[in-house]
Motif scaffolding. Structure first.
Motif, short mmCIF file in Angstrom:
data_model
loop_
_atom_site.label_atom_id
_atom_site.label_comp_id
_atom_site.label_asym_id
_atom_site.label_seq_id
_atom_site.Cartn_x
_atom_site.Cartn_y
_atom_site.Cartn_z
N GLY A 214 0.84 -1.20 0.00
CA GLY A 214 0.00 0.00 0.00
C GLY A 214 0.86 1.24 0.00
O GLY A 214 2.09 1.16 -0.09
N GLU A 215 0.21 2.39 0.13
CA GLU A 215 0.98 3.64 0.10
C GLU A 215 1.41 4.09 1.49
O GLU A 215 2.16 5.05 1.64
N PHE A 216 0.94 3.40 2.52
CA PHE A 216 1.38 3.68 3.88
C PHE A 216 0.95 2.52 4.77
O PHE A 216 0.23 1.62 4.36
N GLY A 217 1.42 2.56 6.01
CA GLY A 217 1.03 1.52 6.96
C GLY A 217 -0.04 2.01 7.91
O GLY A 217 -0.72 3.00 7.66
N ARG A 218 -0.17 1.30 9.01
CA ARG A 218 -1.16 1.64 10.03
C ARG A 218 -0.47 1.71 11.39
O ARG A 218 0.49 0.99 11.66
N THR A 219 -0.99 2.58 12.26
CA THR A 219 -0.42 2.70 13.60
C THR A 219 -0.56 1.37 14.34
O THR A 219 -1.51 0.62 14.13
N PRO A 220 0.40 1.06 15.23
CA PRO A 220 0.29 -0.17 16.01
C PRO A 220 -0.66 -0.01 17.19
O PRO A 220 -0.81 -0.93 17.99
N LEU A 221 -1.30 1.15 17.31
CA LEU A 221 -2.20 1.38 18.43
C LEU A 221 -3.64 1.52 17.93
O LEU A 221 -3.89 1.89 16.78
#
Length: 317
Positions: A214-221
């Motif tokens: 994708g174009e970015f990830g996701r926060t781990p929270l």
């Protein structure tokens, strides 16, 4: 980026075509599941300041994969051929006066569209595939799905298409993460695995670079509310600093993981790969030098990686 050529456009510009009956850059989009899904814009596969012949061509999941591909009822092929010949003569005359390169693109695209009238219907007919192949992908003829697009990607690769890009929507899980992420992974995992397996068993994987990301990830929270303060059933916000992609075939070393994040997955602590590094590596694997693949625009030579980019050699086979 809007105004800049997409990766696919740069590859099309650098490699050219091997199939005269299909564009060398084709885009397939999964059907959006909900009206609220984020839209996909044409500049995602656009040519930017490169000549428009290098932009991606979107194939639709419908009766006519390309708008206006079918001739109107009662128009025989020889009349269509005559119309195109007449248009070509007019466009050539106009080009001699203006020397606008877009005119030659127009001539070329008219001819490509004429050939696609025969090649695209055959391409899109996945009912020709064996029952075992359809079951491996989870594909269903006549149904719009990511699995069908994975199978179409293999069919395009077989026909010499240089770049095939699959876009899949409904990944913006700010809420409802538990149910929505489970549904999305179930929706895509089988088709992706089948594509790699199918390419390998047909002897195509070593010459085909498969990239997922994708174009970015996701926060781990956990994100507990949406932007308006409304409670959600749990989601994750956008996170640009740490996320992963996987690659297969095409000169990539198999069975390894490159780079590490901290224990929370919040920051990169080892082997970080910038977008420019990823693009430099992709071009290298396709036989292109990212520092030499340039196009002169507004007085200077541009390239995909701008003035940056290092090949990530530890992941090369």
């Amino acid at each position: 980026l809007p105004g800049r050529p997409s990766l696919g456009a740069w590859v099309s510009y650098g490699l050219g075509s091997t199939n005269q009956n299909l564009p060398d850059y084709l885009v397939l989009i999964s059907k959006m599941l909900r009206p609220s899904d984020q839209p996909l814009y044409d500049h995602y596969w656009g040519s930017g300041f490169l000549p428009s012949r290098y932009q991606g061509v979107k194939l639709r999941n419908s009766k006519d994969p390309v708008l206006y591909l079918s001739d109107p009822a009662g128009l025989p092929r020889h009349l269509r051929r005559g119309m195109l010949d007449g248009l070509a003569e007019l466009n050539k005359s106009h080009f001699e006066q203006t020397h606008d390169p877009e005119i030659t693109t127009r001539i070329r695209q008219y001819e490509m569209a004429y050939r696609m009238q025969a090649s695209v219907p055959e391409l899109m007919d996945i009912s020709q595939e064996s029952k075992a192949t359809l079951e491996m992908y989870g594909a269903e003829p006549g149904k719009a799905s990511f699995a069908n697009n994975c199978l179409l990607a293999r069919r395009l690769i077989e026909r010499g298409t240089r770049i095939v890009q699959l876009y899949d929507s409904d990944w913006d899980h700010h809420g409802g993460l538990d149910n929505r992420l489970r549904a999305k992974t179930k929706d895509v995992d089988q088709g992706m695995a089948a594509l790699v397996r199918d390419l390998k068993q047909r002897g195509l994987l070593e010459d085909t670079l498969v990239i997922w990301g994708g174009e970015f990830g996701r926060t781990p929270l956990r994100q507990g509310a949406d932007g308006n303060g409304n409670k959600t059933t749990g989601g994750r916000d956008h996170h640009k600093d740490a996320f992963c992609m996987w690659m297969a075939g095409g000169g990539i070393k198999a069975g390894i993981t490159h780079g590490k994040t901290d224990e929370l997955g919040f920051n990169v602590i080892e082997g970080g790969v910038h977008t420019h590094d990823l693009n430099a590596t992709v071009l290298h694997l396709l036989g292109l030098d990212h520092e030499r693949l340039t196009f002169r625009y507004q007085g200077r030579d541009y390239r995909l990686t701008d003035v940056h980019g290092e090949i990530v050699r530890p992941i090369l086979a």
